[in-house]
Design a protein around this motif. Sequence first.
Motif, mmCIF file in Angstrom:
data_model
loop_
_atom_site.group_PDB
_atom_site.id
_atom_site.type_symbol
_atom_site.label_atom_id
_atom_site.label_comp_id
_atom_site.label_asym_id
_atom_site.label_seq_id
_atom_site.Cartn_x
_atom_site.Cartn_y
_atom_site.Cartn_z
ATOM 1 N N SER A 253 0.851 -1.193 0.000
ATOM 2 C CA SER A 253 0.000 0.000 0.000
ATOM 3 C C SER A 253 0.884 1.240 0.000
ATOM 4 O O SER A 253 1.878 1.299 0.742
ATOM 5 C CB SER A 253 -0.893 0.027 1.248
ATOM 6 O OG SER A 253 -1.850 -1.003 1.232
ATOM 7 N N ARG A 254 0.527 2.205 -0.848
ATOM 8 C CA ARG A 254 1.213 3.495 -0.792
ATOM 9 C C ARG A 254 0.527 4.314 0.293
ATOM 10 O O ARG A 254 -0.630 4.722 0.131
ATOM 11 C CB ARG A 254 1.156 4.202 -2.140
ATOM 12 C CG ARG A 254 2.020 3.546 -3.204
ATOM 13 C CD ARG A 254 2.284 4.465 -4.386
ATOM 14 N NE ARG A 254 1.063 4.732 -5.135
ATOM 15 C CZ ARG A 254 0.622 3.995 -6.154
ATOM 16 N NH1 ARG A 254 1.303 2.916 -6.529
ATOM 17 N NH2 ARG A 254 -0.478 4.320 -6.787
ATOM 18 N N ILE A 255 1.239 4.542 1.365
ATOM 19 C CA ILE A 255 0.657 5.187 2.540
ATOM 20 C C ILE A 255 1.256 6.580 2.720
ATOM 21 O O ILE A 255 2.485 6.753 2.697
ATOM 22 C CB ILE A 255 0.909 4.351 3.819
ATOM 23 C CG1 ILE A 255 0.348 2.933 3.649
ATOM 24 C CG2 ILE A 255 0.289 5.030 5.036
ATOM 25 C CD1 ILE A 255 0.729 1.975 4.766
ATOM 26 N N LYS A 256 0.375 7.547 2.891
ATOM 27 C CA LYS A 256 0.796 8.915 3.199
ATOM 28 C C LYS A 256 0.167 9.306 4.530
ATOM 29 O O LYS A 256 -1.015 9.063 4.756
ATOM 30 C CB LYS A 256 0.350 9.877 2.095
ATOM 31 C CG LYS A 256 0.712 11.342 2.367
ATOM 32 C CD LYS A 256 0.166 12.255 1.272
ATOM 33 C CE LYS A 256 0.454 13.713 1.607
ATOM 34 N NZ LYS A 256 -0.150 14.637 0.589
ATOM 35 N N VAL A 257 0.958 9.895 5.413
ATOM 36 C CA VAL A 257 0.468 10.296 6.729
ATOM 37 C C VAL A 257 0.718 11.782 6.924
ATOM 38 O O VAL A 257 1.799 12.294 6.599
ATOM 39 C CB VAL A 257 1.144 9.509 7.872
ATOM 40 C CG1 VAL A 257 0.521 9.881 9.211
ATOM 41 C CG2 VAL A 257 1.043 7.999 7.634
ATOM 42 N N GLU A 258 -0.287 12.454 7.460
ATOM 43 C CA GLU A 258 -0.202 13.896 7.708
ATOM 44 C C GLU A 258 -0.781 14.182 9.093
ATOM 45 O O GLU A 258 -1.786 13.576 9.480
ATOM 46 C CB GLU A 258 -1.029 14.619 6.632
ATOM 47 C CG GLU A 258 -0.827 16.092 6.524
ATOM 48 C CD GLU A 258 -1.597 16.673 5.331
ATOM 49 O OE1 GLU A 258 -1.790 17.893 5.288
ATOM 50 O OE2 GLU A 258 -2.028 15.880 4.460
ATOM 51 N N VAL A 259 -0.146 15.050 9.833
ATOM 52 C CA VAL A 259 -0.658 15.473 11.137
ATOM 53 C C VAL A 259 -0.887 16.976 11.088
ATOM 54 O O VAL A 259 0.033 17.739 10.768
ATOM 55 C CB VAL A 259 0.324 15.130 12.270
ATOM 56 C CG1 VAL A 259 -0.172 15.685 13.613
ATOM 57 C CG2 VAL A 259 0.517 13.613 12.379
ATOM 58 N N VAL A 260 -2.125 17.388 11.375
ATOM 59 C CA VAL A 260 -2.460 18.817 11.351
ATOM 60 C C VAL A 260 -3.041 19.218 12.699
ATOM 61 O O VAL A 260 -3.767 18.452 13.335
ATOM 62 C CB VAL A 260 -3.458 19.153 10.220
ATOM 63 C CG1 VAL A 260 -2.836 18.889 8.865
ATOM 64 C CG2 VAL A 260 -4.756 18.375 10.373
ATOM 65 N N SER A 261 -2.724 20.423 13.119
ATOM 66 C CA SER A 261 -3.176 20.883 14.427
ATOM 67 C C SER A 261 -3.297 22.393 14.466
ATOM 68 O O SER A 261 -2.411 23.110 13.986
ATOM 69 C CB SER A 261 -2.195 20.430 15.511
ATOM 70 O OG SER A 261 -2.569 20.901 16.789
#
Length: 304
Positions: A253-261
């Motif tokens: 799986s091509r996985i992209k992770v982003e954290v926004v706050s």
Amino acid sequence: MMLKDNITIVLTDSGLGGISVCAGIELKLRANPCYKEVNLIFFNSHAEKGSGYNLMPSMERKAEVFDSALEVMERKFSPDIILIACNTLSVVYPLTQFSKKTQTKVLGIIDFGTEIISAELARKPKAKALILGTKTTIGSNVHIDELVSKGVERERLYGKAMPDLESEIQYSPHSSKVKQMIRNYLGEAFKEIDYRGEFIFTALCCTHYGYSREVFEMSLSGLADGKYLILNPNDSMINSVVSDCGEKNYQASRIKVEVVSRAVLDEEERKSISDIIRENAPLTADALVNYINDKDLFYFRKET
């Protein structure tokens, strides 16, 4: 969701406890690549330091703030599913306007918690359950009410609020202060329930608590003399993502992770949590360290 090759999952929490769920999903999908592309967005619904949900004066105020965050999650990211990886916000969610009109699938962690507690109590008919959480979660009585509605006897269920523990865990999950707080809260709980040697299922109904699982284990081993089992609803929420995608399987799986706050995330807190998850979830760890801070992420009016 299982018919799609590419999915976007938004996870939200009122702090960084839900990062453990994001990390768990990353790990599961790397081991079981049942989607071609996966976008994981961790959306921190905490507006700013000093304005946490457990400090807000009413459920109406909590719902107002969370509603604003939910609207942005849907509009900005167009998710296939929103996972409320927070017991406090899962309590608040039904009171939001968003919950009454959205077409997006939304799952709260409370349902996962009540399912595993109910199943384990059915397995051991003489056991009891101790439900641990924040003031908002335990004060709502939602776990106990749902379990009673499933047929569990009320006298087998106990709730214990652990005020401020989630904040201390976020800063340093294995600190001497965290160890002392857990020891004290559990000691109080066992006195309150008049513990007499029964097997006791201990449910960690705050997503932060799993970071300190070993500390809970140390205290429980003495208090319950080995007659206990820790239940973590985080695990059930993580597993649901993979179990929902059917028989599909890709090479990876091509996985992209982003954290926004919207709130500024303390550098020490980010390092503390990222160090714990990095070995199993490097993408989530990197996203947390390099998070996107957007002070205009969602509308928030500070009360005076």
